[in-house]
Design an enzyme around this catalytic site. Structure first.
Site, PDB file in Angstrom:
ATOM      1  N   CYS A   1     114.523  92.500 -62.102  1.00  0.00           N
ATOM      2  CA  CYS A   1     113.546  93.595 -62.098  1.00  0.00           C
ATOM      3  C   CYS A   1     113.988  94.718 -61.170  1.00  0.00           C
ATOM      4  O   CYS A   1     113.774  94.649 -59.954  1.00  0.00           O
ATOM      5  CB  CYS A   1     112.175  93.044 -61.676  1.00  0.00           C
TER       6      CYS A   1
ATOM      7  N   CYS B   1     111.162  96.455 -59.231  1.00  0.00           N
ATOM      8  CA  CYS B   1     110.610  95.689 -58.090  1.00  0.00           C
ATOM      9  C   CYS B   1     111.586  95.705 -56.909  1.00  0.00           C
ATOM     10  O   CYS B   1     111.176  95.823 -55.765  1.00  0.00           O
ATOM     11  CB  CYS B   1     110.368  94.220 -58.447  1.00  0.00           C
ATOM     12  N   ASP B   2     112.877  95.531 -57.192  1.00  0.00           N
ATOM     13  CA  ASP B   2     113.837  95.232 -56.119  1.00  0.00           C
ATOM     14  C   ASP B   2     114.851  96.342 -55.832  1.00  0.00           C
ATOM     15  O   ASP B   2     115.570  96.258 -54.830  1.00  0.00           O
ATOM     16  CB  ASP B   2     114.637  93.959 -56.486  1.00  0.00           C
TER      17      ASP B   2
END
Ligand code: FAD
Ligand code: NAP
Length: 303
Positions: free
Chosen positions: A130, A133-134
């Site tokens: 992701c 997200c990261d």
């Protein structure tokens, strides 16, 4: 007793809830995580009509918000089993059992893993599925993105906002992604490619440090330093909990007709979990609208 229970609050499930609730049905929407589904893992959505560019989480919030005023019951839980008792459908979560006249399965799809040594051990220690997200944790790093589809190419471009370089490794010498996304990647100076190659192993002591790569044409094996590996090699259906109902194909995708009806009367499937050609937010929303109307017809005619 609900008129319909919708399992999964991605764009498909949210739209089905909207249509069913506007037909004055008693609707429950069961979700195991944050409403919005895969949209929550998407940096930019540029192909949803009405928006030239909107972040996935923002679109998710905008879609979900109106459901509250329509009386849709939002239940938190992971559905583990479905049972048919006469015409009644029983839905089991870890803690509860719910009953409904109809069911709409909208559980979507989930990122596939590569299955190479190091992938699980270094998951969340440099291995990610992701970018949204990261990505921000990888400032000024050299990153590897695995895959050649829309997700890999789109998220590789997103990662260039943070990374020093982004290398896309693809098992063929031609990308599968849409032309527009390809052109964007080819034009980006930070993006490099390793063609005709697969990841053999992800290495590192506690964090990703390097990746072993095999050229599938020449058999040559080489090791390259990377600070992070983002894996986008396609999707599998989230349909394990219905595998005994006889409504899936050999790969687990749920088979429906164009009314979203499965092989079981009163059970519908919509969105990415369905056997279909194009898995997008727009097609998920379209499926949801059809199923929302279909349950109304079913209840009027059968209940
Ligand atoms: P999902 O979005 O997968 O939602 C399913 C929901 O069901 C999830 O919230 C999940 O938690 C829930 N669930 C699953 N199992 C259970 C259970 N047992 N019990 C309770 N709840 C459960 N499409 C576009 O149109 N444009 C894009 O730009 C785009 N970019 C993308 C980028 C990435 C990285 C990815 C991965 C996908 C992208 N897509 C894009 C595809 C798009 O996100 C999907 O097609 C769409 O989200 C599918 O919607 P859905 O409602 O069918 O399923
Ligand atoms: P996908 O389209 O199935 O692409 C998967 C990619 O991974 C392919 O390039 C495939 O190679 C490669 N691959 C598969 N298994 C592999 C393995 N074991 N090792 C190495 N490479 C492997 O999946 P996706 O890109 O995640 O897209 C999923 C769906 O979401 C699609 O319908 C897509 O259109 C949609 N989506 C849309 C957008 C958008 O509209 N902007 C963005 C993201 C996703 P091959 O090409 O050789 O098969």
């Amino acid at each position: 007793m609900y008129d319909t229970i919708i399992i999964g609050a991605g764009p498909a499930g949210i739209t089905a809830a909207l249509y069913a609730a506007r037909s004055n049905l008693k609707v429950a929407l069961i979700e195991r995580g944050i409403p919005g589904g895969q949209m929550n893992n998407t940096s930019d959505i540029e192909n949803y009509p009405g928006y030239t560019n909107i972040s996935g989480p923002e679109l998710a919030e905008k879609m979900f918000e109106p459901l509250e005023n329509l009386g849709v019951e939002h239940l938190f839980g992971a559905v583990e089993k479905i049972e048919q008792q006469g015409t009644i459908k029983k839905v089991y979560t870890e803690d509860d059992v719910f009953e409904s006249k109809t069911l709409i399965i909208a559980t979507g799809a989930f990122h596939r893993h590569l299955g190479v040594p190091g992938e699980e051990e270094l998951n969340s220690r440099g291995v990610s599925y992701c970018a949204v997200c990261d990505g921000a944790f990888f400032r000024d790093e050299d990153l590897l993105v695995v895959g050649g589809g829309d997700s890999a190419v789109e998220e590789a471009v997103f990662l260039t906002r943070f990374a020093k370089t982004v290398t896309i490794i693809h098992r063929r010498n031609e990308l599968r992604a849409q032309k527009l996304l390809q052109d964007r990647a080819f034009a980006n100076e930070k993006i490099h490619f390793i063609w005709d190659s697969v990841v053999q192993e992800i290495k590192g002591d506690n964090r990703v440090q390097s990746v072993v790569v095999e050229n599938v044409k020449t058999g040559e094996v080489s090791e390259h330093e990377f600070g992070g590996v983002f894996i986008y090699v396609g999707l599998d259906p989230v349909s394990e909990f219905v595998k005994d109902l006889g409504i899936t194909n050999e790969s687990g995708w749920i088979v429906t007709d164009h009314h979203m009806k499965t092989a079981i009367s009163g059970i519908y499937a919509i969105g990415d979990v369905r056997e279909k050609d194009l898995r997008q937010v727009t097609t998920a929303v379209g499926d949801g609208a059809i199923a929302g109307q279909e349950v109304y017809k079913y209840i009027t005619e059968n209940c």
